[in-house]
Design a protein around this motif. Structure first.
Motif, PDB file in Angstrom:
ATOM      1  N   UNK A 183       0.808  -1.222   0.000  1.00  0.00           N
ATOM      2  CA  UNK A 183       0.000   0.000   0.000  1.00  0.00           C
ATOM      3  C   UNK A 183       0.841   1.272   0.000  1.00  0.00           C
ATOM      4  N   UNK A 184       2.099   1.166   0.425  1.00  0.00           N
ATOM      5  CA  UNK A 184       2.958   2.345   0.483  1.00  0.00           C
ATOM      6  C   UNK A 184       3.206   2.936  -0.908  1.00  0.00           C
ATOM      7  N   UNK A 191       0.127   5.894  -3.055  1.00  0.00           N
ATOM      8  CA  UNK A 191       0.186   7.368  -3.163  1.00  0.00           C
ATOM      9  C   UNK A 191       1.126   7.813  -4.281  1.00  0.00           C
ATOM     10  N   UNK A 192       2.362   7.307  -4.363  1.00  0.00           N
ATOM     11  CA  UNK A 192       3.226   7.699  -5.492  1.00  0.00           C
ATOM     12  C   UNK A 192       2.615   7.379  -6.857  1.00  0.00           C
ATOM     13  N   UNK A 193       1.906   6.251  -6.952  1.00  0.00           N
ATOM     14  CA  UNK A 193       1.270   5.895  -8.218  1.00  0.00           C
ATOM     15  C   UNK A 193       0.160   6.878  -8.577  1.00  0.00           C
ATOM     16  N   UNK A 224       6.864  -2.916  -8.733  1.00  0.00           N
ATOM     17  CA  UNK A 224       7.388  -2.916  -7.363  1.00  0.00           C
ATOM     18  C   UNK A 224       6.250  -2.953  -6.353  1.00  0.00           C
ATOM     19  N   UNK A 225       5.120  -2.316  -6.692  1.00  0.00           N
ATOM     20  CA  UNK A 225       3.981  -2.300  -5.777  1.00  0.00           C
ATOM     21  C   UNK A 225       3.421  -3.685  -5.543  1.00  0.00           C
ATOM     22  N   UNK A 248      11.162  -4.446 -10.555  1.00  0.00           N
ATOM     23  CA  UNK A 248      10.891  -4.066 -11.932  1.00  0.00           C
ATOM     24  C   UNK A 248      11.958  -3.146 -12.470  1.00  0.00           C
ATOM     25  N   UNK A 249      11.728  -2.593 -13.637  1.00  0.00           N
ATOM     26  CA  UNK A 249      12.664  -1.654 -14.252  1.00  0.00           C
ATOM     27  C   UNK A 249      11.895  -0.728 -15.173  1.00  0.00           C
ATOM     28  N   UNK A 250      12.532   0.375 -15.547  1.00  0.00           N
ATOM     29  CA  UNK A 250      11.891   1.324 -16.449  1.00  0.00           C
ATOM     30  C   UNK A 250      11.642   0.692 -17.815  1.00  0.00           C
TER      31      UNK A 250
END
Length: 310
Positions: A42-43, A46-48, A243-244, A249-251
């Motif tokens: 869940x952290x 918010x960034x997403x 990552x969530x 992962x990667x770009x």
């Protein structure tokens, strides 16, 4: 587009989405799916959400440059219109959100619907060109590429090139485009429908005016820059979403996922790209990078819900 044709396309899209969802439900392991879904951290939410909002702000900045210079709405109004359009896309068939946001702007600002819709079409051309550029960058790094992906990319390239040619001619030779359009209208409507010909010609005239809003090289470069930013933020969103779900992962994976989803949702589907969106995620994550299908489906649901909600 006639009502019968609209209904037919809506039914085709719904059938495709239902077929995809049915296949997914019948073929993947439900227990594995819930396990993958339970891994969501869940952290990262918010960034997403912030990435989604920033991406839409950049879309508003770009859209503003594609509207008539003397009638450009505020950034806030354009942002609201984009959000209204996205909501309509998730609720209504046939990508109605594109028409809705043009209609929304035309009702609250001094911009005609045809002019506003012309700016939306111009925006989509820049999006397709940016997508093709992103696909070209990713293509060399993909471990494997399904045949249909290459076919879809070529089809998009042809469509983008054709529209770009019409836009260039409309910018340089507006009378030629309007004259050709008028002759086509007369052939279709015949002499019995003068009122319809006049109305269509008026809309075409406003449409051409809308295409001529980019007035300088600096504005073209700025639109290209904003277009690149829109897709970069999309890549960041899909990369961070990996990552969530508790996986590194990667770009690059985020960029490939962005491309596959964009190609998949170009196909007819139910409102909100239901089904086709999931196919894009599965092709990218499972088909190309070897993630499990359960992970790819869980990933598609999390990212789809976030974009629908925000």
């Amino acid at each position: 587009m006639s009502k019968l044709k609209k209904n037919f396309l809506s039914l085709v899209g719904a059938a495709i989405s239902i077929g995809i969802i049915a296949y997914i439900v019948l073929t993947f392991n439900l227990a594995d799916f819930w396990n993958e879904l339970a891994r969501v951290k869940m952290i990262y939410i918010l960034p997403l959400v912030i990435l989604i909002l920033i991406g839409n702000i950049v879309r508003a900045l770009r859209w503003r440059l594609l509207l008539p210079a003397k009638k450009r709405p505020s950034l806030l109004v354009l942002f609201e219109a984009i959000m209204v359009g996205f909501t309509a896309t998730f609720l209504l068939p046939l990508r109605a959100g594109e028409f809705v946001r043009a209609f929304y702007i035309s009702k609250i600002e001094e911009v005609s619907f045809s002019g506003a819709f012309a700016s939306v079409v111009t925006e989509r051309v820049f999006d397709v060109l940016a997508l093709l550029g992103l696909f070209g960058i990713c293509f060399g790094f993909m471990p494997s590429v399904p045949t249909f992906v290459g076919v879809a990319a070529k089809s998009l390239a042809i469509i983008a090139f054709a529209i770009a040619c019409v836009m260039v001619v409309a910018y340089k030779k507006p009378r030629f485009i309007l004259g050709t359009f008028y002759n086509c209208c007369r052939m279709v409507t015949r002499r019995r429908f003068h009122w319809l010909t006049r109305k269509l010609l008026k809309m075409a005239n406003e449409f051409v005016i809308g295409l001529q809003t980019i007035s300088s090289l600096s504005e073209i470069l700025l639109v290209l820059f904003y277009s690149a930013c829109v897709w970069i933020f999309g890549c960041l969103f899909y990369a961070l979403s990996i990552s969530a779900l508790g996986t590194e992962g990667s770009l690059l994976i985020g960029a490939v996922t962005t491309v596959m989803i964009a190609l998949a949702v170009a196909a007819p589907s139910a409102p909100g790209f239901l089904g086709t969106y999931q196919v894009g995620c599965v092709v990218a994550l499972s088909g190309i990078y070897g993630f499990s299908e359960s992970y790819a489906i869980a990933y598609s649901i999390v990212t789809h819900v976030l974009q629908a909600a925000f």
